[in-house]
Design a protein around this motif. Structure first.
Motif, PDB file in Angstrom:
ATOM      1  N   VAL A   1      40.049  24.354  48.665  1.00  0.00           N
ATOM      2  CA  VAL A   1      41.090  25.266  48.185  1.00  0.00           C
ATOM      3  C   VAL A   1      40.543  26.685  48.052  1.00  0.00           C
ATOM      4  O   VAL A   1      39.339  26.906  48.111  1.00  0.00           O
ATOM      5  N   PHE A   2      41.447  27.640  47.857  1.00  0.00           N
ATOM      6  CA  PHE A   2      41.048  29.025  47.630  1.00  0.00           C
ATOM      7  C   PHE A   2      40.616  29.176  46.174  1.00  0.00           C
ATOM      8  O   PHE A   2      41.369  28.863  45.260  1.00  0.00           O
ATOM      9  N   ASP A   3      39.408  29.660  45.960  1.00  0.00           N
ATOM     10  CA  ASP A   3      38.888  29.889  44.612  1.00  0.00           C
ATOM     11  C   ASP A   3      39.316  31.284  44.166  1.00  0.00           C
ATOM     12  O   ASP A   3      38.737  32.287  44.577  1.00  0.00           O
ATOM     13  N   TYR A   4      40.330  31.357  43.325  1.00  0.00           N
ATOM     14  CA  TYR A   4      40.878  32.641  42.891  1.00  0.00           C
ATOM     15  C   TYR A   4      40.137  33.243  41.701  1.00  0.00           C
ATOM     16  O   TYR A   4      40.321  34.411  41.384  1.00  0.00           O
ATOM     17  N   ASP A   5      39.280  32.475  41.037  1.00  0.00           N
ATOM     18  CA  ASP A   5      38.584  32.987  39.855  1.00  0.00           C
ATOM     19  C   ASP A   5      37.766  34.257  40.117  1.00  0.00           C
ATOM     20  O   ASP A   5      37.833  35.203  39.321  1.00  0.00           O
ATOM     21  N   PRO A   6      37.003  34.348  41.209  1.00  0.00           N
ATOM     22  CA  PRO A   6      36.261  35.592  41.461  1.00  0.00           C
ATOM     23  C   PRO A   6      37.194  36.803  41.641  1.00  0.00           C
ATOM     24  O   PRO A   6      36.865  37.903  41.189  1.00  0.00           O
ATOM     25  N   LEU A   7      38.339  36.606  42.259  1.00  0.00           N
ATOM     26  CA  LEU A   7      39.286  37.697  42.444  1.00  0.00           C
ATOM     27  C   LEU A   7      39.861  38.149  41.102  1.00  0.00           C
ATOM     28  O   LEU A   7      39.967  39.347  40.831  1.00  0.00           O
ATOM     29  N   VAL A   8      40.201  37.217  40.236  1.00  0.00           N
ATOM     30  CA  VAL A   8      40.718  37.566  38.914  1.00  0.00           C
ATOM     31  C   VAL A   8      39.670  38.355  38.130  1.00  0.00           C
ATOM     32  O   VAL A   8      39.986  39.369  37.495  1.00  0.00           O
ATOM     33  N   SER A   9      38.424  37.944  38.208  1.00  0.00           N
ATOM     34  CA  SER A   9      37.339  38.680  37.542  1.00  0.00           C
ATOM     35  C   SER A   9      37.188  40.079  38.112  1.00  0.00           C
ATOM     36  O   SER A   9      36.982  41.049  37.365  1.00  0.00           O
ATOM     37  N   GLU A  10      37.306  40.198  39.431  1.00  0.00           N
ATOM     38  CA  GLU A  10      37.190  41.510  40.064  1.00  0.00           C
ATOM     39  C   GLU A  10      38.346  42.429  39.651  1.00  0.00           C
ATOM     40  O   GLU A  10      38.148  43.627  39.417  1.00  0.00           O
ATOM     41  N   ILE A  11      39.541  41.895  39.553  1.00  0.00           N
ATOM     42  CA  ILE A  11      40.693  42.684  39.110  1.00  0.00           C
ATOM     43  C   ILE A  11      40.454  43.205  37.695  1.00  0.00           C
ATOM     44  O   ILE A  11      40.684  44.380  37.401  1.00  0.00           O
ATOM     45  N   ASP A  12      39.952  42.347  36.832  1.00  0.00           N
ATOM     46  CA  ASP A  12      39.652  42.755  35.461  1.00  0.00           C
ATOM     47  C   ASP A  12      38.591  43.859  35.450  1.00  0.00           C
ATOM     48  O   ASP A  12      38.723  44.845  34.719  1.00  0.00           O
ATOM     49  N   SER A  13      37.574  43.727  36.289  1.00  0.00           N
ATOM     50  CA  SER A  13      36.519  44.752  36.380  1.00  0.00           C
ATOM     51  C   SER A  13      37.070  46.070  36.906  1.00  0.00           C
ATOM     52  O   SER A  13      36.747  47.138  36.381  1.00  0.00           O
ATOM     53  N   LEU A  14      37.874  45.998  37.959  1.00  0.00           N
ATOM     54  CA  LEU A  14      38.474  47.218  38.513  1.00  0.00           C
ATOM     55  C   LEU A  14      39.314  47.946  37.475  1.00  0.00           C
ATOM     56  O   LEU A  14      39.291  49.174  37.381  1.00  0.00           O
TER      57      LEU A  14
END
Length: 130
Positions: free
Chosen positions: A52-65
């Motif tokens: 599956v697509f692991d969305y957790d790294p993207l969510v963390s990156e959005i929070d960082s941005l």
């Protein structure tokens, strides 16, 4: 077959906007994100994370941005989030809405929405590679 991953009402705490003394300062910014991904990452034959697509790294990156700098506009933050999404080949298209509340006195919600289809996302990717 079409598949999406949807993130709704994620509360962000960005330093965003320029306000005067009498302006209403939003107390919350919310992001809604709809990612179109390959159905083979949703319609799976084995219950394993590597399928599956692991969305957790993207969510963390959005929070960082959202928290790494001051933004004068919601639009700039949205643009940077779309660029972050483009870094994931599994993401085929993106719809994003960033909203804030309140807008006037104690009421209202105002949002900016951007829909990036596959062709436009490919152009974003090509600029990231250049």
């Amino acid at each position: 077959m079409k598949s999406t991953i949807e993130l709704k009402h994620l509360e962000l705490k960005p330093s965003l906007g320029t306000y005067g003394l009498d302006d209403v300062i939003p107390d919350v910014h919310l992001i809604d994100l709809k990612l179109t991904i390959d159905p083979k990452l949703v319609f799976i034959d084995t219950d394993r994370m590597d399928r599956v697509f692991d969305y957790d790294p993207l969510v963390s990156e959005i929070d960082s941005l959202a928290s790494e700098m001051h933004y004068h506009t919601q639009e700039r933050l949205i643009t940077r989030i779309v660029a972050a999404c483009a870094e994931y080949e599994a993401i085929e298209a993106v719809e994003i809405c960033l909203s804030k509340r309140p807008v006037l006195r104690e009421s209202g919600k105002l949002g900016v929405r951007l829909t990036v289809d596959a062709e436009a996302l490919a152009k974003v990717r090509s600029k990231l590679i250049s």
